[in-house]
Design a protein around this motif. Structure first.
Motif, short mmCIF file in Angstrom:
data_model
loop_
_atom_site.label_atom_id
_atom_site.label_comp_id
_atom_site.label_asym_id
_atom_site.label_seq_id
_atom_site.Cartn_x
_atom_site.Cartn_y
_atom_site.Cartn_z
N SER A 19 0.82 -1.22 0.00
CA SER A 19 0.00 0.00 0.00
C SER A 19 0.85 1.26 0.00
CB SER A 19 -0.95 -0.01 1.19
OG SER A 19 -0.21 -0.02 2.40
N LEU A 20 1.50 1.54 1.08
CA LEU A 20 2.22 2.80 1.22
C LEU A 20 3.38 2.93 0.25
CD1 LEU A 20 2.39 5.41 2.86
CD2 LEU A 20 3.94 4.23 4.42
N LEU A 21 4.21 1.90 0.15
CA LEU A 21 5.36 1.97 -0.76
C LEU A 21 4.94 1.84 -2.21
CD1 LEU A 21 8.14 0.03 1.14
CD2 LEU A 21 7.82 2.49 0.91
N GLY A 22 3.71 1.42 -2.45
CA GLY A 22 3.20 1.37 -3.82
C GLY A 22 2.99 2.75 -4.40
N THR A 23 2.90 3.76 -3.55
CA THR A 23 2.71 5.13 -4.04
C THR A 23 4.03 5.89 -4.14
OG1 THR A 23 2.34 5.95 -1.79
CG2 THR A 23 0.41 5.26 -3.05
N PHE A 24 5.06 5.43 -3.45
CA PHE A 24 6.37 6.08 -3.51
C PHE A 24 7.29 5.24 -4.38
CE2 PHE A 24 4.77 7.20 0.77
CZ PHE A 24 4.59 8.55 0.54
N HIS A 25 7.55 5.73 -5.57
CA HIS A 25 8.35 4.96 -6.52
C HIS A 25 9.70 5.61 -6.73
CE1 HIS A 25 5.02 2.44 -7.81
NE2 HIS A 25 4.28 3.52 -7.87
N PHE A 26 10.68 4.78 -6.98
CA PHE A 26 11.96 5.22 -7.50
C PHE A 26 11.96 4.72 -8.93
CE2 PHE A 26 16.49 4.22 -8.32
CZ PHE A 26 16.96 5.52 -8.32
N ILE A 27 11.79 5.62 -9.86
CA ILE A 27 11.42 5.35 -11.24
C ILE A 27 10.09 4.59 -11.15
CG2 ILE A 27 12.13 4.38 -13.45
CD1 ILE A 27 15.01 4.88 -12.65
N ASP A 28 10.04 3.30 -11.41
CA ASP A 28 8.80 2.54 -11.17
C ASP A 28 9.03 1.38 -10.22
OD1 ASP A 28 6.92 3.97 -12.63
OD2 ASP A 28 7.52 3.03 -14.51
N GLY A 29 10.19 1.35 -9.57
CA GLY A 29 10.52 0.28 -8.65
C GLY A 29 10.21 0.66 -7.21
N ARG A 30 10.18 -0.34 -6.36
CA ARG A 30 9.97 -0.13 -4.94
C ARG A 30 10.73 -1.22 -4.19
NH1 ARG A 30 3.83 -2.29 -4.88
NH2 ARG A 30 4.42 -4.43 -5.12
N PRO A 31 11.07 -0.97 -2.94
CA PRO A 31 11.80 -2.01 -2.20
C PRO A 31 10.88 -3.17 -1.85
CG PRO A 31 11.37 -0.13 -0.78
CD PRO A 31 10.92 0.26 -2.17
N ASP A 32 11.47 -4.34 -1.77
CA ASP A 32 10.73 -5.55 -1.40
C ASP A 32 11.02 -5.83 0.07
OD1 ASP A 32 9.85 -6.06 -4.13
OD2 ASP A 32 11.96 -6.50 -4.52
N LEU A 33 10.19 -5.28 0.94
CA LEU A 33 10.44 -5.35 2.38
C LEU A 33 10.35 -6.77 2.93
CD1 LEU A 33 8.44 -2.19 3.54
CD2 LEU A 33 10.88 -2.40 3.06
N VAL A 34 9.42 -7.54 2.43
CA VAL A 34 9.28 -8.92 2.92
C VAL A 34 10.50 -9.74 2.50
CG1 VAL A 34 7.87 -11.00 2.81
CG2 VAL A 34 6.77 -8.77 2.95
N LEU A 35 10.97 -9.55 1.29
CA LEU A 35 12.18 -10.23 0.83
C LEU A 35 13.37 -9.87 1.70
CD1 LEU A 35 13.73 -11.92 -1.32
CD2 LEU A 35 14.02 -9.78 -2.58
N LEU A 36 13.51 -8.58 2.02
CA LEU A 36 14.62 -8.14 2.87
C LEU A 36 14.52 -8.73 4.27
CD1 LEU A 36 14.85 -4.41 1.81
CD2 LEU A 36 16.48 -6.22 1.30
N ALA A 37 13.30 -8.84 4.80
CA ALA A 37 13.13 -9.42 6.13
C ALA A 37 13.48 -10.90 6.13
CB ALA A 37 11.70 -9.21 6.62
N VAL A 38 13.07 -11.61 5.11
CA VAL A 38 13.36 -13.05 5.04
C VAL A 38 14.86 -13.28 4.88
CG1 VAL A 38 13.02 -15.10 3.60
CG2 VAL A 38 11.07 -13.69 4.22
N ILE A 39 15.50 -12.51 4.00
CA ILE A 39 16.94 -12.66 3.81
C ILE A 39 17.69 -12.27 5.09
CG2 ILE A 39 18.94 -11.69 2.60
CD1 ILE A 39 17.24 -11.60 0.07
N GLY A 40 17.29 -11.19 5.72
CA GLY A 40 17.96 -10.75 6.94
C GLY A 40 17.84 -11.76 8.06
N TRP A 41 16.66 -12.36 8.22
CA TRP A 41 16.48 -13.35 9.29
C TRP A 41 17.26 -14.62 8.98
CZ3 TRP A 41 14.84 -12.33 13.94
CH2 TRP A 41 14.58 -13.38 14.80
#
Length: 166
Positions: A19-41
């Motif tokens: 929702s929230l990060l879907g409106t804030f784009h860097f070009i048309d990309g956005r960070p994948d927070l769930v992916l980062l959490a899974v990799i970090g854990w």
């Protein structure tokens, strides 16, 4: 204990990512927070928990998207399993390991979704997808990789303090 904190955290991250990060784009990309959490854990040594986190986070992500439920969960579980093979050994070895693993994980994550979209029968403009969505998303994931890994390693150390021998 990791599930009591991890599941609400992943639901929150999936909601923020959709929702929230879907409106804030860097070009048309956005960070994948769930992916980062899974990799970090998984990098912090939570092998089994990271795969469960991938399952829960992937299902919640899929509920907010148009792709079939389970598509995100499959790739997140595979990434968590592959990262957890190192089980914290490489994290202490070099600071840049989270960046390399995040780079490879992000590429696999986005290529997986290109395949899912292709199998759904939707047209894909590969130059647009790579240039405006995938590359900016990978860049944002790399920017957030070290802070995410550090935060999740600190959380893991608080939940499961290392044993001290006297």
């Amino acid at each position: 204990m990791a599930y009591l904190i991890g599941i609400p955290l992943l639901v929150l991250l999936a909601i923020l990512q959709s929702s929230l990060l879907g409106t804030f784009h860097f070009i048309d990309g956005r960070p994948d927070l769930v992916l980062l959490a899974v990799i970090g854990w998984a990098l912090a040594g939570g092998k089994t928990e990271a795969m469960v986190w991938g399952l829960i986070g992937g299902i919640v992500l899929d509920m907010f998207s148009e792709i079939p439920i389970g598509s995100s969960a499959i790739i997140l579980i595979v990434i968590a399993y592959l990262v957890s093979l190192y089980e914290g050994r490489l994290w202490e070895a070099h600071l840049l390991i989270p960046l390399g693993i995040t780079l490879l994980g992000s590429i696999a994550y986005h290529v997986w979704f290109l395949g899912v979209i292709f199998l759904m029968g939707r047209p894909i403009d590969l130059t647009f997808a790579f240039g405006r969505v995938i590359m900016p998303s990978i860049f944002l994931n790399l920017v957030l990789a070290l802070p995410a890994s550090q935060l999740l390693a600190g959380l893991r150390n608080r939940l499961y303090p290392p044993e001290i021998e006297i």
